[in-house]
Each structure stands twice: as C-alpha cells, then as structure tokens.
Write an enzyme that holds these catalytic residues in place. Structure first.
Site, PDB file in Angstrom:
ATOM      1  N   HIS A 121      13.914  37.439  24.874  1.00 14.00           N
ATOM      2  CA  HIS A 121      13.191  37.874  23.680  1.00 14.00           C
ATOM      3  C   HIS A 121      12.064  38.831  24.040  1.00 14.00           C
ATOM      4  O   HIS A 121      11.340  38.618  25.007  1.00 14.00           O
ATOM      5  CB  HIS A 121      12.623  36.645  22.957  1.00 14.00           C
ATOM      6  CG  HIS A 121      11.827  36.964  21.739  1.00 14.00           C
ATOM      7  ND1 HIS A 121      10.467  36.769  21.663  1.00 14.00           N
ATOM      8  CD2 HIS A 121      12.197  37.469  20.537  1.00 14.00           C
ATOM      9  CE1 HIS A 121      10.033  37.136  20.472  1.00 14.00           C
ATOM     10  NE2 HIS A 121      11.059  37.565  19.764  1.00 14.00           N
ATOM     11  N   SER A 122      11.942  39.903  23.268  1.00  7.46           N
ATOM     12  CA  SER A 122      10.804  40.828  23.350  1.00  7.46           C
ATOM     13  C   SER A 122      10.624  41.388  24.763  1.00  7.46           C
ATOM     14  O   SER A 122      11.580  41.869  25.366  1.00  7.46           O
ATOM     15  CB  SER A 122       9.540  40.110  22.865  1.00  7.46           C
ATOM     16  OG  SER A 122       8.500  41.024  22.613  1.00  7.46           O
TER      17      SER A 122
END
Length: 419
Positions: A121-122
């Site tokens: 994520h991210s």
C-alpha cells in the site's frame, strides 16, 4: 506513530477475504486450500530520528499532524540519504523473518510449491519495488559518472584522457569487489522467496519511476521495469478519487493515457466476466451540464462501429448550423447577435470534434501496440459517493473493500487463464 495500524488493516482485510472465500470460493475451501494474510509490521523497529519529529510537532490539531507525519514524513524519510537504507532494510528483514517463521510452522509449504504474493500500500509499494529490483539512488549516480567517463575517453588532451582511463579502471575494480562482497555475505541479500504477484494499492510508484527518468517507449512492456523472473505479475489497483494513487500503463505505452483502466468487479455483482475478456475502452472527455466530465466510450474491438464509422449527431448539428449561416448570409435576414451565437456554437462543436479525433487515433493505437497483460485496475465509485469527501477516505479504504479482496483472491486462485 501508530505502529498497530498495519496489523489492524490486515485484520480487516483478512476478515473481508474470509467472507468472500465462504461465499464465492466454496470449491477452493472444499479442497482444503486457503490464503494466509500476514501483516508486515516493519515500521516500529526503526529508529530513524529517535522521535525528534514527534517532539517538535505542535499540540494543536494533533490528530491531523500525526496523520501527516505517518504519511508525508515517510516519503521524506525515504528520499533522505540518511534514512532511506534503514527503511529498505527494515522492510526486507521483516519480510524474510515472516517467511522463515511461516515455513517453520508449515514445513509442507515449499515442498507443495506454495506461492507468495505481496499486497503493498502507498509508499510501501515503492519500497517493495526497490527491494525486488535492487534499485538504489547510487545507480543514478553511476549512470551519470559512466556517461561522463565515456565522454572523457574521447578527449583530445592526452593527460585528461589518461585520467579518465584510470578512473574507469578503478570503477571496474570497485564493482568487482562489491560483487565479491555480495557473494560472501548474507547481509546484502534481498528476499528469500520468489514473488508470484505484486498488488500495488493506492500506489504512487509510477511518479517515483518518472522522477528516476523512466519514460514511455515504443513497444515497452512491464518486463522492462519489472522482469518476470523477479515477479510474475503486477497489478496497480486504485480508487478513482485517491489523491496518492497514479496509473502505471501510460508510463509504458503513452497512448494508454487515452485507454480507461480495467474496472474491478463489484463483489456483489451477479455477473463477473473474466478480466481477459474485458475490451479496452477509450477515454472521451466531454463537458456535461453541471461541470461534470464524461470520460467513457464504447469498448474498442467490441464488434460495434468505431466512432469514425458512426454518423455523429455532432457532425449533423455542425452541418445544420453551417447551412443555416449560409442561408442567413444569402437572405440577409439574421441579426448580428444571432450570427455570433451560431459562431459560438461552431467553436464548441469544433472543440468536441478535435477531442473526438484524439479518441479516433487511440483506436488505431490499440490495434498497433497493446500490453500483453493489463496493469491498471480501477475500483468503482458508489452511486451516492461524494468525490471530494471520498478523496479524504479513499486512500485507506482498500483494506475493508470486498471488491479488492475478491480481485486478490481471483488471482490467487485462478479458475481460468489470468488476464
């Protein structure tokens, strides 16, 4: 810093995935197959600035400041020459530790050809990518020095050319020593396992690659930035209002900027066609009343007539208005204000016509060059969803999304050839 956030998010995703497994993967459950989701909580073991940033954070709007510290600050840390290696090695060590622990508890895993995928994520997707590929900022410096040395080798000045030759010889010796060091120590090894799928969710990876000099090229594929012997597939999953997420496909082939990402199926949709059968859709940006923007068109290659082959009502209106103006000029029966309105209409139609020409060229580009496998997958917006409010929540919404869970499980347990 909330060090338990990753664990809580993984727990949410594990719960949603379990429900999807019970509802839509009964055959997999009956065969005693399952997917384990393990949280990789690597952040809390890092020292970084030893809490200095937290100590200088003012008390007012503390919650907002802590949110910024836990997101934007990590990007700053990662771009810092002082802390970047600590982040990379921290995540790398934790991934290897979890894999070793899992294999000890499940000794049959490797023997039965168990597969490992990473859901990143991210910023985590950027760090994971760098670990997989071994990318380092030093490589950019090496490219610069190599280009300088190559240029210096053609110097007419004998003394300067000899210095460049000595520099080149020294750099070769250093590379040989580095290779020997890597082969004799375990501290510089990367991951202990092969990666089947890399799921990047809410990822800014393409922006980082752009800033590193990656540009679209003719006939470029994912193999050029992520070789398949390092990772079999990569999926870039994002919510359309996530301000942190960016597309990947246009970074490989530029004309994919005019091709819509593949829509992720809703988990509760009655019909879910195979992703391999989803035809590419051309993005047509046309202004609509209320300031909204329409950005979808009929699928290319779907058996429907292409935009060029269809009789466009815009073209019909264009001809009708033009005929009216010619008649008006011939009869002399129209006022200047009416003619100005017609000119304004013509300008608007001409603008739309130019936008359509861009879409027509995109249809041609699809036929000429296409990715073997799609990379960008976009979640669907809710019918009552406010885009501006969603921009604040979409970046952390993936962990509780049944659509994301279904997409991941569909590719972990493929029932057909993956798209």
């Amino acid at each position: 810093m909330d060090t338990n956030r990753i664990i809580r998010n993984c727990t949410r995703f594990r719960h949603v995935a379990a429900l999807i497994m019970e509802q839509q993967f009964q055959d997999v459950v009956k065969n005693d197959q399952r997917a384990e989701f393990l949280p990789v909580e690597w952040r809390s073991s890092l020292k970084l600035d030893d809490g200095t940033v937290e100590s200088v954070t003012p008390e007012k709007v503390r919650g907002l400041r802590e949110l910024l510290n836990s997101t934007a600050m990590d990007v700053m840390y990662y771009n810092s020459p002082l802390f970047r290696s600590e982040l990379v090695h921290g995540l790398q060590r934790e991934l290897n530790r979890l894999y070793d622990m899992f294999c000890v508890r499940h000794p049959y895993f490797e023997a039965s050809a168990g597969k490992v995928s990473i859901l990143a994520h991210s910023l985590g997707s950027v760090i994971t990518y760098d670990i997989i590929t071994g990318w380092s900022p030093v490589s950019l410096y090496d490219e610069f020095v190599n280009a300088t040395v190559d240029a210096g080798m053609s110097e007419s000045d004998l003394q300067k050319r000899q210095l460049y030759e000595e520099l080149q010889s020294s750099r070769r010796r250093v590379r040989d020593l580095e290779a020997m060091l890597v082969s004799t120590t375990n501290s510089l090894t990367t991951l202990k396992f092969k990666i089947e799928n890399l799921y990047c969710i809410g990822s800014p990876l393409s922006v980082f690659l752009t800033l590193r000099g990656v540009q679209p090229k003719d006939n470029q594929t994912l193999e050029d930035i992520l070789p398949s012997h390092l990772c079999q597939r990569m999926f870039n999953i994002f919510h359309p209002t996530d301000p942190v997420a960016y597309r990947m496909e246009p970074l490989l082939l530029k004309h994919y900027a005019t091709i819509h990402p593949v829509r992720v199926h809703r988990a509760d949709a009655p019909l879910k066609p195979a992703y391999a059968d989803v035809k590419p859709e051309i993005i047509l940006r046309q202004s609509e009343p209320g300031g909204q923007e329409k950005a979808r068109a009929s699928p290319a290659g779907s058996g429907q007539a292409s935009p060029k082959e269809q009789t466009s009502p815009l073209h019909a209106g264009y001809a009708s208005t033009l005929a009216g103006m010619v008649w008006s000029k011939w009869s002399g029966g129209k006022k200047v204000e009416e003619l100005n309105q017609e000119l304004t209409t013509l300008n608007k139609l001409e603008t739309v016509d130019k936008e359509s020409d861009v879409a027509f060229s995109a249809y041609d580009a699809i036929e000429k060059t296409a990715l073997d496998q799609r990379i960008d997958y976009e979640l669907r917006e809710g019918s009552m969803e406010n885009r501006y409010l969603s921009a604040f929540t979409s970046h952390v919404s993936y962990w509780s999304s049944p659509d994301v869970a279904l997409f991941v499980l569909t590719h972990i347990f493929p029932r057909e050839v993956a798209p």
